[in-house]
Scaffold this motif. Structure first.
Motif, PDB file in Angstrom:
ATOM      1  N   TRP A   1       0.816  -1.214   0.000  1.00  0.00           N
ATOM      2  CA  TRP A   1       0.000   0.000   0.000  1.00  0.00           C
ATOM      3  C   TRP A   1       0.849   1.264   0.000  1.00  0.00           C
ATOM      4  CZ3 TRP A   1      -0.482  -4.081   3.400  1.00  0.00           C
ATOM      5  CH2 TRP A   1      -1.556  -4.951   3.135  1.00  0.00           C
TER       6      TRP A   1
ATOM      7  N   ASP B   1       1.811   3.296   2.273  1.00  0.00           N
ATOM      8  CA  ASP B   1       1.158   4.364   3.020  1.00  0.00           C
ATOM      9  C   ASP B   1       2.198   5.136   3.830  1.00  0.00           C
ATOM     10  OD1 ASP B   1      -0.330   5.957   4.732  1.00  0.00           O
ATOM     11  OD2 ASP B   1      -1.865   4.447   5.083  1.00  0.00           O
TER      12      ASP B   1
ATOM     13  N   GLU C   1      -9.854  -7.854  -3.314  1.00  0.00           N
ATOM     14  CA  GLU C   1      -9.001  -6.750  -3.727  1.00  0.00           C
ATOM     15  C   GLU C   1      -7.750  -7.299  -4.403  1.00  0.00           C
ATOM     16  OE1 GLU C   1      -9.830  -3.800   0.028  1.00  0.00           O
ATOM     17  OE2 GLU C   1      -9.111  -5.836   0.373  1.00  0.00           O
TER      18      GLU C   1
ATOM     19  N   GLY D   1     -11.127  -1.823   0.216  1.00  0.00           N
ATOM     20  CA  GLY D   1     -10.542  -0.922  -0.755  1.00  0.00           C
ATOM     21  C   GLY D   1     -11.181  -1.143  -2.122  1.00  0.00           C
TER      22      GLY D   1
ATOM     23  N   ASN E   1      -4.719   8.384  -0.691  1.00  0.00           N
ATOM     24  CA  ASN E   1      -3.358   7.820  -0.746  1.00  0.00           C
ATOM     25  C   ASN E   1      -2.823   7.471   0.647  1.00  0.00           C
ATOM     26  OD1 ASN E   1      -3.277   8.233  -3.595  1.00  0.00           O
ATOM     27  ND2 ASN E   1      -2.752  10.371  -3.235  1.00  0.00           N
TER      28      ASN E   1
ATOM     29  N   SER F   1      -3.913   4.522   2.819  1.00  0.00           N
ATOM     30  CA  SER F   1      -4.795   3.360   2.935  1.00  0.00           C
ATOM     31  C   SER F   1      -5.123   3.001   4.382  1.00  0.00           C
ATOM     32  CB  SER F   1      -4.169   2.152   2.229  1.00  0.00           C
ATOM     33  OG  SER F   1      -2.924   1.818   2.811  1.00  0.00           O
ATOM     34  N   SER F   2      -4.175   3.191   5.287  1.00  0.00           N
ATOM     35  CA  SER F   2      -4.425   2.847   6.684  1.00  0.00           C
ATOM     36  C   SER F   2      -5.450   3.778   7.316  1.00  0.00           C
ATOM     37  CB  SER F   2      -3.121   2.881   7.482  1.00  0.00           C
ATOM     38  OG  SER F   2      -2.262   1.834   7.082  1.00  0.00           O
TER      39      SER F   2
END
Length: 509
Positions: A148, A150, A277, A351, A387, A389-390
């Protein structure tokens, strides 16, 4: 002449009385200011001497509360602060627990790996390890190198001050290492602890290392503490960290509550964790329902990440073993078989679905009231979380633990941690799908061996005891990876509920 003198004295007395009152008032004001200043200094000094307390922290909050308590402001004097920028309402005064005094054996630094909920569980474990070994814990670092990518730090997701203050009676937590230690590279040991380890491992193998190193840096933290066999106080501490100390930031909490209110205003709702996903399909090698081009794309992605499995995976074999997430089409049939109809409001907690709206077509046709956060919130609301994701997953987490029903289509980290949180909150309805049995029933129904009535009846029967009821964790000696996950069923923390429940608690999943 004497009368004149008397008159003059009489005329001067009011003036002298006025000056006397002014002096008295001045002395009172100065005294209040002096006491006020001393009070602030005492609070500040107290903060500096308390182990685990940060500098600057929440002194102003306590200062304000003390002012209202003692009413030191002179009557008739009002203070007006002009600030054009809108401010969030102040949080309630924190409950400051007493610091635990102990001999510090060293510093523990940790770098979490994985997605939000894998890191969440790891943080709980690392606090528990620090408590066991009498270590000072540095606020954990979050994974920025996973799929991800992140860039979020701990403070972007969780309330750092609450995290530190709420645990100060158990462990000292600091925001960063002291400067004197950051320059001593030879004094830091970087290592991953052994997975699923118990107390004896940390006491006998990790603690002695602090005789040589002042800092140990755990560079992997997933599943590094055993599910079972720990002292009950340590198990309860894991719960305390998870359900109390790890509080989301004000921004996440506010938007999450707004999202929940929008859903509640429309009636009851189900949170469906549809784990279809791209990253999950690539990692698991599950390509059922995908085109040849999509299957190749997923395979290339799996090989692009060295820490994912690189061996050949036969998708259909994994599916028959129940190791694949259900497809959106399969999910639609299962939900209908469980008795949900077109009026069911379903929140998709996930997601981007692989194949996007094309793959959601069958599910949306069966359940038109499907919604996602992007449909319910303004673009401006979500802009700060894009942007990240967490942070987006934190919103889904909040919705999932408060939903009327939670159904995960795959037993990944979020599914397990949400399941445990819902148990902790009172055993909310959580339907744990038996994918191995469902795949068998789905195939029989689709090749017309089972009628719809037979299929639906078999699905409901298979899940009668998979609704998140009280249950024992499954313990498998020498196979900790196959045991039930502690955070999915933190039973040591649920006695206040389980002990009063009429349900059979001896059932083992």
């Amino acid at each position: 002449m004497e009368g004149v003198v008397v008159d003059e004295v009489a005329m001067t007395m009011p003036s002298q009385n006025g000056r006397t009152r002014t002096k008295v008032w001045f002395v009172r004001v100065c005294t209040v200011i002096l006491l006020w200043t001393c009070l602030v200094q005492l609070i500040a000094v107290g903060q500096l001497w308390k182990p685990g307390a940060g500098f600057g922290g929440d002194i102003s909050d306590r200062f304000s509360s003390l002012a209202s308590l003692f009413r030191l402001r002179p009557a008739g004097i009002s203070v007006r602060v002009v600030d054009s920028a809108p401010r969030p309402p102040p949080p309630p005064p924190p409950l400051i627990v007493r610091s635990r005094i102990y001999k510090n054996n060293g510093y523990l630094k940790v770098s979490c790996n994985g997605g939000l909920n894998q890191m969440r569980a790891a943080i709980c474990d690392m606090v528990t390890v620090a408590r066991l070994l009498n270590l000072t814990l540095v606020v954990p670092e979050l994974d920025k190198k996973s799929f991800w990518a992140d860039p979020s730090n701990f403070g972007d997701i969780f309330d750092v001050r609450h995290f530190i203050d709420s645990l100060r009676d158990e462990v000292r937590i600091i925001k960063r290492l002291p400067k004197r230690l950051t320059k001593k590279v030879d004094n830091v040991l970087v290592m991953p602890p052994v997975s699923w380890s118990n107390e004896s491992y940390y006491l006998q193998q990790i603690l002695p290392l602090f005789s040589k190193y002042e800092v140990i840096h755990f560079n992997k933290t997933d599943a590094r503490l055993a599910n079972n066999g720990l002292h009950v106080d340590l198990q309860k501490l894991r719960c305390r960290v998870n359900y109390d100390a790890l509080k989301f930031t004000y921004q996440i909490e506010s938007l999450g509550k707004k999202l929940i209110k929008i859903l509640r205003d429309k009636g009851s709702f189900m949170a469906l964790h549809l784990r279809y996903e791209m990253d999950m399909l690539a990692f698991s090698g599950c390509t059922h329902g995908c085109s040849k081009e999509e299957a190749e794309e997923l395979k290339r992605m799996r090989y692009a990440y060295p820490w994912w499995r690189e061996k050949e995976i036969v998708s259909e074999e994994r599916r028959l073993q129940g190791l694949c997430p259900l497809t959106p089409e399969e999910t639609a049939l299962v939900l209908q078989a469980l008795g949900y109809d077109k009026n069911t409001q379903i929140y998709i907690a996930s997601g981007e679905i692989y194949g996007s709206e094309r793959r959601l077509k069958a599910l949306r046709a069966a359940f038109p009231r499907i919604v996602k956060k992007e449909m319910l919130l303004d673009a401006n609301d979500l802009q700060q979380f894009q942007n990240h994701s967490s942070q987006m997953a934190a919103l889904d987490y909040m919705v999932s633990i408060t939903s009327d029903t939670f159904i995960p289509t795959y037993d990944g980290n979020m599914a397990k941690v949400v399941e445990g949180h819902r148990r902790y909150l009172g055993f909310g309805k959580t339907i744990l799908l038996d994918r191995r049995r469902l795949v068998e029933l789905l195939d029989l129904h689709q090749n017309k061996t089972l009628s719809w009535h037979e299929f639906a009846s078999a699905v409901r029967q298979a899940h009668e005891k998979r609704m998140g009821q009280p249950a024992l964790r499954r313990v498998i000696p020498d196979k900790p990876k196959e045991e039930d996950y502690f955070y999915a069923n933190p039973r040591e923390c649920l006695c206040r509920i389980v002990c009063q429940s009429p349900l059979d608690v001896s059932v083992v999943r």
